[in-house]
Design an enzyme around this catalytic site. Sequence first.
Site, PDB file in Angstrom:
ATOM      1  N   ARG A 275      -8.757  47.518 -30.383  1.00 26.81           N
ATOM      2  CA  ARG A 275      -9.846  48.333 -30.869  1.00 26.81           C
ATOM      3  C   ARG A 275     -10.995  49.005 -29.804  1.00 26.81           C
ATOM      4  NH1 ARG A 275     -11.265  47.871 -36.488  1.00 26.81           N
ATOM      5  NH2 ARG A 275     -10.646  46.193 -36.523  1.00 26.81           N
ATOM      6  N   CYS A 341      -2.274  60.477 -54.871  1.00 28.22           N
ATOM      7  CA  CYS A 341      -2.756  60.160 -56.313  1.00 28.22           C
ATOM      8  C   CYS A 341      -3.207  58.887 -56.443  1.00 28.22           C
ATOM      9  CB  CYS A 341      -1.707  60.659 -56.916  1.00 28.22           C
ATOM     10  SG  CYS A 341      -1.220  62.198 -57.020  1.00 28.22           S
TER      11      CYS A 341
END
Length: 412
Positions: A275, A341
Site C-alpha cells: 500500500r 444495483c
Amino acid sequence: MFSYSQNDFYCEHVALADLAHQVGTPAYVYSATAILDNYRAYATAFGDLPHTVCYAVKANSSLGVLSLLAKAGAGFDIVSGGELFRVLRAGGDPGKVVFSGVGKTRDEVDYALRSGIHSFNCESEAELALIDALAARLGAKVGFSIRVNPDVDAVTHPYISTGLSQHKFGIAIADAEAVYQRSRQYRSLAAEGVSCHIGSQILDPSPLIEALDKVLALAARLREQGHPIRHLDLGGGLGVAYHEGEKAPDIAAYVECLRSRVRESGLAVMVEPGRSIVGPAGVLLTRVLYRKRNGAKEFIVVDAAMNDLIRPSLYRAHHEIVPLRRTPLPPVKADVVGPVCETGDFLARDREMPNAMPGDYLAVRTAGAYGFVLSSNYNSRPRAPEVLVEGDTWRVIREREVYEDLIRGESL
Ligand SMILES: *Cc1c(COP(=O)(O)O)cnc(C)c1O
C-alpha cells in the site's frame, strides 16, 4: 505528484481531464514517479544494511507497475502462483521473490521451486513438509522462514489486522522454536529467516516495532540453537493518508528505526510494503452521469462503482474525491454512488462535495493500492483500463475490457 495548476488537476505534468477525455472513464491512473519515489524511500533508508524491499504484489499487480519496480531493483512478495507468473512476465528476479500465504497449493509450491524463488514464508508444519518433499524431488535446497504470529495488535480495520493469536495467519511465536527444532528433519529446507506481517494500513508504527523486537529476540535464540538464520522479514503494513490533512508515517523514519534496532544483529532485513508504495500513487477517474435528489438526500451518480473500487463498500474506507476541473459553484453535501444495483455501492456518503454536474470528471484519490486488483465484473461491467503517467507522457498499461472479454471461456 497529484496537484492543481490553475483549476486543472494534474498527475505529474498531465492534465487529467484531457486524459479522461481520451481514454474514457472509469480509468485508473498511476504516477510512475510517485511509485518509484516511494520504493526508493524504503531502499535508500536502509543504506548499507543488507536488505531487500519485496513489493507486495497483491496491492497492485499490473505488469506495467511490476516492470517499473523490477527495473528499479525491487524484490517481490507473492501470495499465489498467479502473482509469480506476473512477476516473471514483468521481468522480476525470481531470486528476490518471497512466497507468503496460508494456503499454498502443491502446484504453486512446485512452480515456485522450479522458478528458483528466494524463500518461502511458511505458516504451518504441514506446509514445511510439503515444500521439503517437493524440493527433494527436484534435488533443490530452499530457504524458509516461519511466519510467526507475534500477538501484537496492529490497530487497524479488523479485516486487515493479521497479527493477533485469534487470526488464521502464522504460527504462534511461543511455538516457533519447537517448530524450527522439528524442521531440522527436512533435508531440503534451510531455516534462513524469521518473518511476520501484522496487518495493513497501520498509521502508528509502534506495533510494527513491537513485533520487530519480538522477532529479533526469537532470531537470536534460534541462532544460538544453531539455525542458519540470516534474515528477518518484517512484512508490510505501513499506512497511507486517505483523509485530507491526515499524516501517514514517514517511510524513511520507519526504516531508520528498523535499521538502528537490527544493525547489531548482523541480520539482513526484508520488508514487504504494498500500500505505501502504490496507494498514494494512483487515482480512479470517473465522470458524473446524473444528479438526483431523493427526499432530503442529494446523489451524485458516477460511472465508477463498487466493482471498480470496493474499498468504501468493503471497509467503509474513505477516499478523497476531487474535481478534475474546479468549479466556482458552492459545494454540496451528497452521496457519490455508482450504477451497480446494491445499496452498498457508494464511493462517498454524506460528504461535502464539489458541485459536479453531469459530464464533469472527478478523481477518487489514493486508489493505487487494493483498487484495480479487487475490481470485478459484477453487474457485467467491463473492468477499467489502467494508465501509467511519466512526466508529461502517459501510456495505457491495461486496456479497458470489452463485452467479448466478459464471456471469454463461457459456453451455452
Ligand atoms: C498484504 C501483505 C503485505 C502488504 O501489506 P501492505 O499493507 O499493503 O503494505 C505484505 N506481506 C504480506 C504477507 C501480506 O499479506
